[in-house]
Write a protein that holds these residues in place. Structure first.
Motif, mmCIF file in Angstrom:
data_model
loop_
_atom_site.group_PDB
_atom_site.id
_atom_site.type_symbol
_atom_site.label_atom_id
_atom_site.label_comp_id
_atom_site.label_asym_id
_atom_site.label_seq_id
_atom_site.Cartn_x
_atom_site.Cartn_y
_atom_site.Cartn_z
ATOM 1 N N GLY A 121 0.832 -1.197 0.000
ATOM 2 C CA GLY A 121 0.000 0.000 0.000
ATOM 3 C C GLY A 121 0.870 1.251 0.000
ATOM 4 O O GLY A 121 1.940 1.283 -0.603
ATOM 5 N N HIS A 122 0.439 2.288 0.713
ATOM 6 C CA HIS A 122 1.161 3.563 0.694
ATOM 7 C C HIS A 122 2.377 3.522 1.618
ATOM 8 O O HIS A 122 2.457 4.281 2.593
ATOM 9 N N GLU A 322 -5.894 0.917 -1.611
ATOM 10 C CA GLU A 322 -4.587 1.511 -1.338
ATOM 11 C C GLU A 322 -3.439 0.748 -1.991
ATOM 12 O O GLU A 322 -2.304 1.237 -2.032
#
Length: 347
Positions: A121-122, A322
């Motif tokens: 994800g981030h 995400e």
């Protein structure tokens, strides 16, 4: 019953394959990967390798991710530049980038019509997060006409305001090729000092206008770490990344990118190496040069380690929002110019 036995046989075979690759690889606590560790990973690696074939996906894994990813499922492993090239040249329908966010962004910029996923994800980066696109725009306005380079460890908005990207492997050569006696370099303040010193050494001095921050792993190394390694291991070769402080780099036998450090180890007759870098590269070297000894003082990128076999499998099957990488088209178009310029100047 036959199907169960067949599945068990597949798991056993996969565990043996993984153990053959990882048995010389260490963990953070100093222990080694065991057959039981590999047996626990086998269901995931088998499933991931099956799903990536079905979905025509390619998995890119940075050297700083975990060895079960790097050797269990990755189609390509390497540093930022190597993986950017693989992303650019990929014919797969889907790219799964086990790394941090700016790397997956780069893959998306180079493949705007493909699905790009990041298992973690981030996952951030202390360098990439150290400067914004707006701050980069202000810096360029403050120094009109001065060429601007950004380390590839930059977000897309920063790349969009630069003339070219660079990596730790090509920064010195590309900086030499840009015109003028001044140069903006972001976002690594420590690499900027190493860059300025190297350009002086090469006889092409430039004033480096730097901004940003530092790598949360490499900025922790200090000269006494080098001195301690040399005292404990006579004949040791100490290698470091140019994200380290210049006072550290000056004491080392070799300073370079992850690819460069690997090549240095491969070409050296030394038996013991002090590794002032992230633990994942140490793991790769242990796997690929089991006859050599690698001494690692400390240094782990927790963002890289957020990529796991489990979330890689989840991303392939049903990615969470995400995990899906998107870059605004206008930003991507400008950022691509800087990335393409890097490929051009690096030749």
């Amino acid at each position: 019953m036959l199907q169960t036995l067949t599945k068990e046989a597949q798991l056993t075979e996969e565990a043996h394959r993984l153990y053959g690759l990882l048995k010389s690889v260490s963990k953070e606590d100093g222990s080694r990967w065991t057959y039981e560790d590999c047996l626990a990973a086998a269901p995931y690696t088998l499933s991931i390798n099956q799903f990536k074939k079905e979905k025509n996906a390619v998995i890119l894994a940075h050297s700083y991710t975990t060895p079960d990813l790097v050797y269990g499922v990755a189609d390509y492993r390497g540093d930022s530049y190597e993986l950017a090239l693989k992303a650019r040249d990929s014919s797969a329908d889907m790219i799964v980038f086990a790394g941090v966010w700016f790397m997956a962004e780069t893959a998306k910029i180079l493949n705007p019509h493909k699905k790009v996923l990041i298992p973690a994800g981030h996952a951030g980066c202390s360098l990439a997060d150290a400067i914004t696109g707006a701050e980069m725009q202000q810096l360029r306005a403050q120094y009109p006409g001065v060429p601007a380079l950004c380390y590839i460890n930059s977000v897309a908005e920063v790349k969009a305001h630069c003339d070219a990207c660079v990596t730790s492997g090509n920064v010195f050569d590309i900086a030499q090729k840009l015109p003028g006696k001044e140069l903006i370099f972001v976002p690594d303040l420590l690499m900027a000092k190493n860059l300025e010193a190297e350009l002086v050494r090469r006889g092409t001095p430039k004033k480096i206008i730097a901004a940003g921050g530092s790598c949360c792993v490499h900025d922790k190394y200090q000269p006494h770490d080098v001195e301690k390694l040399r005292a404990q291991y006579p004949g040791i070769k100490v290698v470091a990344h140019p994200e380290c402080p210049i006072e550290v780099c000056r004491l080392c036998d070799y300073v370079g990118s992850t690819k460069g450090m690997t090549a240095y180890v491969a070409g050296s007759d030394a038996e013991t190496f002090g590794m002032l870098t992230e633990f994942g590269l140490v793991n790769r070297l242990e796997a690929e040069f089991p006859q050599k000894k690698f001494v690692w003082p400390f240094g782990v990128c927790r963002s890289m380690k957020r990529n796991t076999l489990q979330n890689t499998l989840e991303a392939l099957i049903d990615p969470r929002p995400e995990q899906v990488v998107e870059v605004a088209p206008a930003v991507a178009a400008e950022a691509k110019k800087a990335i393409d310029k890097m490929f051009e100047l690096a030749q």
